[in-house]
Design a protein around this motif. Structure first.
Motif, PDB file in Angstrom:
ATOM      1  N   UNK A 182      13.261  12.067  -4.530  1.00  0.00           N
ATOM      2  CA  UNK A 182      13.234  10.619  -4.320  1.00  0.00           C
ATOM      3  C   UNK A 182      12.037  10.217  -3.465  1.00  0.00           C
ATOM      4  N   UNK A 183      11.690  11.039  -2.503  1.00  0.00           N
ATOM      5  CA  UNK A 183      10.540  10.737  -1.658  1.00  0.00           C
ATOM      6  C   UNK A 183       9.256  10.757  -2.474  1.00  0.00           C
ATOM      7  N   UNK A 184       9.129  11.735  -3.415  1.00  0.00           N
ATOM      8  CA  UNK A 184       7.928  11.796  -4.247  1.00  0.00           C
ATOM      9  C   UNK A 184       7.792  10.525  -5.087  1.00  0.00           C
ATOM     10  N   UNK A 185       8.894  10.096  -5.653  1.00  0.00           N
ATOM     11  CA  UNK A 185       8.869   8.870  -6.450  1.00  0.00           C
ATOM     12  C   UNK A 185       8.498   7.665  -5.579  1.00  0.00           C
ATOM     13  N   UNK A 186       9.053   7.596  -4.382  1.00  0.00           N
ATOM     14  CA  UNK A 186       8.772   6.493  -3.470  1.00  0.00           C
ATOM     15  C   UNK A 186       7.302   6.476  -3.046  1.00  0.00           C
ATOM     16  N   UNK A 187       6.729   7.633  -2.771  1.00  0.00           N
ATOM     17  CA  UNK A 187       5.319   7.717  -2.389  1.00  0.00           C
ATOM     18  C   UNK A 187       4.411   7.293  -3.537  1.00  0.00           C
ATOM     19  N   UNK A 188       4.701   7.754  -4.729  1.00  0.00           N
ATOM     20  CA  UNK A 188       3.881   7.394  -5.878  1.00  0.00           C
ATOM     21  C   UNK A 188       3.986   5.899  -6.182  1.00  0.00           C
ATOM     22  N   UNK A 189       5.168   5.340  -6.016  1.00  0.00           N
ATOM     23  CA  UNK A 189       5.327   3.896  -6.226  1.00  0.00           C
ATOM     24  C   UNK A 189       4.513   3.106  -5.206  1.00  0.00           C
ATOM     25  N   UNK A 190       4.537   3.564  -3.963  1.00  0.00           N
ATOM     26  CA  UNK A 190       3.746   2.890  -2.927  1.00  0.00           C
ATOM     27  C   UNK A 190       2.249   2.980  -3.218  1.00  0.00           C
ATOM     28  N   UNK A 191       1.791   4.137  -3.703  1.00  0.00           N
ATOM     29  CA  UNK A 191       0.368   4.291  -4.034  1.00  0.00           C
ATOM     30  C   UNK A 191      -0.025   3.381  -5.184  1.00  0.00           C
ATOM     31  N   UNK A 192       0.831   3.333  -6.182  1.00  0.00           N
ATOM     32  CA  UNK A 192       0.522   2.470  -7.329  1.00  0.00           C
ATOM     33  C   UNK A 192       0.470   1.003  -6.889  1.00  0.00           C
ATOM     34  N   UNK A 193       1.432   0.592  -6.045  1.00  0.00           N
ATOM     35  CA  UNK A 193       1.439  -0.790  -5.573  1.00  0.00           C
ATOM     36  C   UNK A 193       0.201  -1.073  -4.702  1.00  0.00           C
ATOM     37  N   UNK A 194      -0.184  -0.146  -3.899  1.00  0.00           N
ATOM     38  CA  UNK A 194      -1.363  -0.324  -3.039  1.00  0.00           C
ATOM     39  C   UNK A 194      -2.630  -0.480  -3.868  1.00  0.00           C
ATOM     40  N   UNK A 195      -2.753   0.346  -4.887  1.00  0.00           N
ATOM     41  CA  UNK A 195      -3.939   0.240  -5.743  1.00  0.00           C
ATOM     42  C   UNK A 195      -3.938  -1.073  -6.527  1.00  0.00           C
ATOM     43  N   UNK A 196      -2.764  -1.486  -6.990  1.00  0.00           N
ATOM     44  CA  UNK A 196      -2.693  -2.746  -7.743  1.00  0.00           C
ATOM     45  C   UNK A 196      -3.077  -3.937  -6.873  1.00  0.00           C
ATOM     46  N   UNK A 197      -2.732  -3.888  -5.617  1.00  0.00           N
ATOM     47  CA  UNK A 197      -3.049  -4.995  -4.713  1.00  0.00           C
ATOM     48  C   UNK A 197      -4.538  -5.039  -4.395  1.00  0.00           C
ATOM     49  N   UNK A 198      -5.141  -3.897  -4.157  1.00  0.00           N
ATOM     50  CA  UNK A 198      -6.554  -3.852  -3.718  1.00  0.00           C
ATOM     51  C   UNK A 198      -7.547  -3.760  -4.873  1.00  0.00           C
ATOM     52  N   UNK A 199      -7.039  -3.696  -6.097  1.00  0.00           N
ATOM     53  CA  UNK A 199      -7.956  -3.515  -7.237  1.00  0.00           C
ATOM     54  C   UNK A 199      -8.907  -4.695  -7.382  1.00  0.00           C
ATOM     55  N   UNK A 200      -8.404  -5.921  -7.228  1.00  0.00           N
ATOM     56  CA  UNK A 200      -9.256  -7.112  -7.427  1.00  0.00           C
ATOM     57  C   UNK A 200     -10.339  -7.200  -6.341  1.00  0.00           C
ATOM     58  N   UNK A 201      -9.995  -6.878  -5.127  1.00  0.00           N
ATOM     59  CA  UNK A 201     -10.968  -6.981  -4.046  1.00  0.00           C
ATOM     60  C   UNK A 201     -12.041  -5.912  -4.136  1.00  0.00           C
ATOM     61  N   UNK A 202     -11.719  -4.797  -4.739  1.00  0.00           N
ATOM     62  CA  UNK A 202     -12.664  -3.675  -4.774  1.00  0.00           C
ATOM     63  C   UNK A 202     -13.538  -3.671  -6.028  1.00  0.00           C
ATOM     64  N   UNK A 203     -13.476  -4.742  -6.817  1.00  0.00           N
ATOM     65  CA  UNK A 203     -14.286  -4.757  -8.030  1.00  0.00           C
ATOM     66  C   UNK A 203     -15.786  -4.772  -7.707  1.00  0.00           C
ATOM     67  N   UNK A 204     -16.135  -5.368  -6.566  1.00  0.00           N
ATOM     68  CA  UNK A 204     -17.555  -5.438  -6.210  1.00  0.00           C
ATOM     69  C   UNK A 204     -18.135  -4.071  -5.871  1.00  0.00           C
TER      70      UNK A 204
END
Length: 854
Positions: free
Chosen positions: A605-627
């Motif tokens: 469950x921890x592995x799933x939770x960590x991967x979900x957090x990473x995916x959410x973090x990348x989805x949030x910062x993807x637009x700002x990091x396009x430059x």
């Protein structure tokens, strides 16, 4: 002898043929010898001659008192008849044939006839064994073998008297008393009278030696005096064996102490003593008869032998029982007795059945206490159920009581023993833990069935078996009702599924988020009192707050034993505290299984939770990091790997939480609804946990899968650390560039154009450092991706070759798009039986890969 006094040759031939009817080959020898003996016999005028006295002497020497009287009566009738003329020759002929058969001298005669047919040989033969056939008046009768050995039963008849006076004297002796055998017996032995011999026999019956029955060793083994010969010695030896048996039986039973001996053995000894009392009563009666006997009606050894024939057989069986059971107790003793009772002779069963009944009485007393009270009064450990008084309540049902197989009687089957065990445990549970069964409770019909003990008691339709079945059904049902209603078993099982088996997803996710900061610390810095508030926060923020108050009070935090370089995530666990009667369903070993399952499911469950957090973090910062175009390839590669890992863990989570836990939970609920006793629930619950452990790769057969899975988890953790480092790096760089742009804007507003050389050098250095860091992260990411994919391939190959079909289908599900098949052709092989057999060749490769990682 005149021809008129001789038996005719024709009559002699008929007599010899009749005497050798069963041995036709010996007719010629018999006829030749008897003809010669009769031809050489002396002539007597009337009467039977003096050899009739020798015949009587021979019968006395052989201790044939009955035959002696019968001979006298037949001889009287022979001389009174007028039909037979040649009485003397006929009597001599019968005597010769009788002695011929009894002493087996036919071979001796044949050998003598073969060597010589002379009269000298016949006289030499006659001077030996057949001397009683050649006796003449005034001859050497007193020197015959019978008299030389001291046998002179008719000593009052002088050998020099005529045969008429001897016959008259014998007739007077017979007619003077109804039983002349006493007179013969009293003078049979020069040293011992018949009365004294019988007294010696009675003493021997009691194990006491004397002058005739000598007990030199003091062990009841009698040695017969050499002065007794013939049938007297045979009678004495037979009767002495009775005394030996009585002595040995009493020696064995006297060795059993009156106090402190096993109950069943004591009861058996008492029953044997009762039967020996009957033998003692027989001895007393013999003594009374001996005192009442007189010279006119004396007792004889033959009478005593006939009287004691059946008691001797009885003593032999008592000796067998005493010898076989002297070192045994309880159920083992009853098994031995039961085997001896199964005898084909009804008389033996009649003797031994009371012994089995008496020895079984303490056994059935313990059985009755166990079935009605749930207690064991068994200080000598004779019952087939044992109790461990040091067992705690948590192990009451599993460890408190158990079968003692060595004490299970042979007439009780394994199924019956288990039923008795379960019934008594149910009574003990209700009495000791719940106080439900009254102290004066009695099972209807149990005492009557025990009192009417028989061989059919434990049969399918036996009275005792029926009582036990009824008691087992009633007590099991009562214990089950108490456990389900008062103990709230269903509620606690549901709580274990929700919190220990991660059935409540919102609570587990909230707990991870609340306790993440504490669990990221080193294990040595973790404290229980700092985690307990996190648990309470997770409960208040989820649906767990609506749980039964009793359930929430039992939920607590537990820290496992820590090792070096471990974090809080590795030693954190929940525990569900259970006490009281319900603790029987959750003994310590069951709690260990729940902890193992929680640890495995918590890690996944921890592995799933960590991967979900990473995916959410990348989805949030993807637009700002396009430059930041230079990190585009790294972000894309990291996103692909995270998605790949996320898909793997989601499939694993679905398999572990749904196919393993939920499916087995539905089976457990069905088993509980159909349970007839606590044993059924305990077995169903144990099966439930074992199946989950097996499906979660926690059994011995799947240890290699657990090791591979842990390596996969380690790669996920490494990628999470790398992603955190990358996220920190790009955020720092992004903020630096943002600050630099803001500075440029401020310079423009201040009309200060141009960048100094130092600013250009600093910018180049910062970009170069950022580029190097990105390159380093990219290289590390590639290595982690390659290692992760290699471990996944190994894991899929191990699943495909596993004998469990569910794990084989899990391999297909984890590689649903056949991505890993393109990386390893071995995954393209069909999952058939022949393939699984060939895939065993792959096991060394899998084990070698796992070992190489360590």
């Amino acid at each position: 002898m005149a021809s008129s006094k001789k038996i005719s040759d024709e009559s002699l031939q008929k007599l010899c043929k009749a005497g050798t009817a069963k041995q036709p080959g010996s007719y010629a020898r018999w006829y030749a010898y008897v003809s010669q003996e009769l031809a050489n016999a002396p002539q007597h005028d009337g009467g039977c001659g003096d050899f009739d006295y020798s015949i009587e002497q021979h019968l006395v020497k052989e201790n044939r008192q009955d035959d002696l009287l019968r001979f006298a009566e037949l001889k009287r009738r022979l001389y009174e008849t007028s039909i037979v003329e040649k009485k003397d020759e006929l009597l001599r002929f019968f005597a010769m044939m009788c002695y011929f058969r009894v002493n087996g001298v036919q071979k001796k005669i044949t050998a003598e006839r073969t060597r010589s047919e002379s009269e000298t040989d016949v006289k030499q033969l006659g001077s030996g064994d057949f001397a009683f056939l050649r006796h003449t008046p005034g001859g050497d009768s007193e020197k015959s073998p019978g008299f030389q050995q001291g046998f002179s039963p008719l000593r009052h008849i002088e050998p020099n008297h005529s045969h008429i006076s001897r016959r008259e004297s014998l007739a007077e002796s017979i007619s003077s008393n109804i039983s002349s055998r006493s007179a013969v017996c009293r003078n049979l032995e020069s040293r011992y009278s018949q009365h004294d011999l019988i007294r010696e026999v009675i003493f021997a019956f009691n194990g006491i030696g004397g002058s005739v029955f000598k007990d030199d060793c003091g062990d009841g083994t009698f040695r017969i005096s050499q002065k007794l010969e013939g049938s007297l010695r045979q009678h004495a030896s037979h009767l002495a064996e009775i005394g030996t048996l009585n002595f040995k039986i009493r020696k064995i039973i006297d060795s059993v102490p009156h106090i402190g001996a096993p109950y069943c053995l004591t009861a058996l000894v008492s029953a044997i003593r009762d039967q020996l009392h009957e033998f003692s009563r027989l001895i007393t009666n013999l003594e009374a008869q001996l005192r009442q006997s007189s010279r006119e009606s004396p007792m004889s050894l033959l009478q005593i032998r006939i009287i004691t024939h059946q008691p001797k057989c009885h003593l032999q069986w008592l000796a067998t029982v005493a010898n076989e059971c002297k070192d045994k107790k309880g159920g083992a003793l009853l098994s031995t007795l039961h085997m001896l009772v199964q005898h084909g002779d009804p008389k033996v069963r009649e003797w031994l059945t009371p012994l089995l009944t008496a020895a079984s009485a303490p056994f059935y007393s313990i059985l009755s206490e166990w079935l009605e009270r749930g207690t064991l009064k068994d200080p000598h450990m004779e019952f087939f159920i044992s109790a461990d008084n040091e067992t705690i309540v948590n192990n009451f049902w599993q460890r408190k009581y158990s079968l003692r197989e060595s004490m299970r009687p042979s007439f009780i089957s394994q199924a019956q023993a288990n039923m008795v065990l379960t019934t008594g445990k149910s009574v003990a549970f209700l009495t000791q833990c719940c106080g439900k069964v009254p102290k004066d409770f009695k099972i209807p019909g149990l005492q009557e069935a025990i009192e009417n003990c028989s061989d059919k008691l434990w049969e399918v339709d036996g009275a005792l078996q029926v009582c036990i079945e009824v008691a087992h059904r009633d007590f099991s049902k009562e214990a089950l009702v108490v456990m389900m209603q008062d103990g709230k078993l269903a509620l606690h099982l549901q709580a274990m599924r929700r919190y220990m088996l991660l059935g409540s997803g919102d609570f587990i996710k909230s707990l991870m988020e609340c306790a993440a900061e504490e669990l990221n610390k080193k294990a040595g810095n973790l404290m229980t009192h700092t985690l307990t508030p996190k648990l309470e926060t997770a409960i208040r923020s989820t649906n767990a707050q609506y749980e039964d108050e009793d359930v929430l009070n039992r939920l607590d935090v537990k820290l496992l034993y820590m090792c070096n370089e471990e974090y809080g995530w590795d030693i954190f666990s929940l525990q569900y505290c259970i006490d009281g009667p319900i603790a029987m369903i959750f003994p310590p070993e069951v709690k260990v299984k729940y902890l193992s399952l929680f640890n495995a499911l918590w890690r996944a469950k921890r592995m799933e939770w960590l991967l979900s957090n990473m995916w959410r973090s990348q989805a949030i910062s993807a637009r700002e990091l396009r430059k930041m175009t230079e990190i585009g390839p790294l972000i894309r590669e990291l996103s692909v790997l995270i998605s790949e890992m996320n898909q793997f863990m989601r499939q694993m989570q679905y398999y572990l939480l749904f196919e393993c836990v939920e499916c087995q939970w539905s089976l457990l609920q069905a088993a509980i609804n159909q349970a007839a006793s606590l044993d059924d629930i305990i077995q169903a619950h144990s099966k439930f946990l074992d199946n989950i452990l097996k499906s979660c790769f926690l059994d011995e057969e799947s240890q290699h899968l657990t090791l591979i899975l842990r390596h996969i988890y380690n790669y996920i953790l490494d990628v999470c650390k790398l992603e955190a480092e990358f996220d920190k790096l790009i955020n720092t760089e992004f903020q630096r560039r943002k600050d630099l742009e803001k500075r440029y804007e401020q310079l423009e507003e201040a009309s200060m154009y141009g960048i100094t050389k130092d600013d250009e050098e600093k910018e180049k250095y910062a970009l170069k450092r950022f580029s190097n860091a990105i390159t380093k992260i990219q290289v590390t990411l590639v290595l982690n991706a390659d290692g992760y994919r290699e471990k996944v391939k190994t894991f899929l190959l191990a699943l495909a070759s596993h004998p469990n079909e569910d794990l084989q289908f899990l391999s297909l599900r984890l590689d649903f798009n056949e991505y890993y098949k393109t990386l390893d052709k071995r995954l393209s092989a069909p999952h058939t039986l022949s393939y699984r057999r060939r895939s065993s060749l792959m096991a060394p490769y899998v084990n070698m890969t796992v070992s190489a990682e360590f």
